[in-house]
Design an enzyme around this catalytic site. Structure first.
Site, mmCIF file in Angstrom:
data_model
loop_
_atom_site.group_PDB
_atom_site.id
_atom_site.type_symbol
_atom_site.label_atom_id
_atom_site.label_comp_id
_atom_site.label_asym_id
_atom_site.label_seq_id
_atom_site.Cartn_x
_atom_site.Cartn_y
_atom_site.Cartn_z
ATOM 1 N N GLU A 320 39.414 23.100 -54.884
ATOM 2 C CA GLU A 320 38.510 24.244 -55.045
ATOM 3 C C GLU A 320 39.242 25.552 -55.330
ATOM 4 O OE1 GLU A 320 36.285 24.309 -51.400
ATOM 5 O OE2 GLU A 320 36.079 22.133 -51.437
ATOM 6 N N GLY A 321 40.518 25.485 -55.746
ATOM 7 C CA GLY A 321 41.276 26.687 -56.059
ATOM 8 C C GLY A 321 42.054 27.261 -54.893
#
Length: 380
Positions: A320-321
């Site tokens: 998710e970064g």
């Protein structure tokens, strides 16, 4: 659309500026090499910004592309198929690791729905308005999307990159919010690296058991059979075994390179898109940094192929970064050190000592010449 056209549009970071930055680094008060990889990052930023004195990273942005993948129906993910919108909602509500870090670092987050499998009304209009299609096809038995949808997704990524560059964003942290995305990404990497499914199959950000791993490996194997005949066309490859979110990320990465906008890659999904983009434009990876080691074997294969060395290895697998965002302060620190550390005074460089030696030599020579002349006159 032909992605190969990007090869003529992308230039490398300025090599002359980088050499000047390296020379300046030699003159700083901290000895060369004492800052480790921060020196290399500072010089890379100089070349990217075309400025010897690195400008601070003041307007970073997290950009997340979201999508659902039909292959998740096979039970290849730790999350149920069609639930990527829940990740989006949790991120918007500030309840994910990425959201917490972004809040702590004061970095804005932008989420782009490229292919979520949910009613658009469940999400803000600013997120859902870009959607290319609802979910992606089951890549082990059917195409992820049509050729027209693949081109639309790539153009979406290009448009988002232009919007970020035009708004003043000076560095992007790139991630994904997907269910089944690592299966599609691993298929792309295996196809482009010419390797088998078992070599690239990992356990994803949510973690899967051994049975699910075997299902995932089989799905990648079957998808690979469909991918290999279309390896010569990156757009067709994305349509066959990618997804709307992956195609959009690929277009985004290519256009960021065109616009000279640096990007920090997160995990296996962004690495797979980067590998596809590299296939289209070999100079594009010069504009990217690998944020972290995700633990996915496919990511390792992709980064090795692009010669990108991850900045961090903290065992962060949540995706998710998050891992890429953790690397942002390191890049900002490198920028600050490169710009703000003073140079040594001339007396510390040995230049004055050398000049003093030259003056003393000239003085001695003058005295010797004067003596000889006077002596000569006396003899006469």
């Amino acid at each position: 659309m032909n992605l190969d056209d990007f090869s003529d549009l992308i230039e490398r970071p300025d090599g002359g500026v980088r050499r000047d930055a390296e020379e300046r680094r030699e003159r700083l008060i901290v000895p060369p090499g004492a800052l480790g990889r921060l020196d290399e990052l500072g010089e890379w930023l100089s070349a990217a910004q075309q400025a010897v004195l690195v400008k601070p990273i003041e307007q970073p942005r997290v950009v997340l592309f979201a999508g659902d993948h039909g292959v998740a129906e096979l039970g290849v993910s730790g999350r149920a198929a069609g639930t990527a919108h829940e990740l989006v909602r949790a991120t918007l509500d500030g309840a994910t690791p990425l959201a917490v870090l972004a809040r702590r670092f004061s970095v804005p987050v932008r989420i782009v729905d490229a292919g979520l499998d949910c009613d658009p009304e469940l999400l803000p209009e600013s997120v859902a308005r870009h959607r290319v299609r609802r979910g992606s096809g089951r890549i082990d038995v059917e195409d992820a999307m049509t050729a027209e949808e693949a081109e639309q997704a790539v153009r979406l990524g290009i448009a988002i990159a232009d919007e970020e560059a035009d708004s003043g964003t000076d560095l992007v942290v790139l991630g994904d919010l997907s269910v089944g995305g690592t299966t599609a990404a691993s298929t792309l990497i295996a196809a482009l690296c010419g390797t088998d499914a078992s070599v690239v199959t990992g356990r994803g950000g949510a973690g899967i058991d051994d049975l699910a791993w075997m299902r995932k490996c089989a799905a990648i194997r079957d998808a690979l059979r469909r991918a290999r005949p279309v390896l010569g066309d990156q757009l067709e490859l994305l349509a066959t075994v990618g997804g709307a979110d992956l195609a959009a990320m690929t277009g985004f990465l290519l256009q960021c390179a065109v616009r000279r906008l640096p990007v920090i890659l997160d995990g296996v999904v962004s690495s797979a898109c980067a590998l596809v983009a590299q296939r289209a434009a070999f100079r594009a990876p010069d504009w990217w940094l690998a944020g972290q080691v995700s633990g996915e074997p496919a990511q390792t294969k992709a980064l090795d192929r692009m010669a990108l060395n991850p900045l961090l290895d903290q065992g962060v697998i949540v995706g998710e970064g998050s891992g890429a965002l953790l690397a942002l302060p390191l890049v900002q620190a490198a920028a600050a050190l490169a710009a703000e550390l003073p140079e040594r005074a001339p007396s510390d460089t040995g230049e004055d000592v050398e000049k003093d030696g030259e003056k003393d030599g000239e003085k001695d020579g003058d005295e010797a010449g004067t003596t000889g002349a006077n002596g000569g006159s006396a003899d006469d």
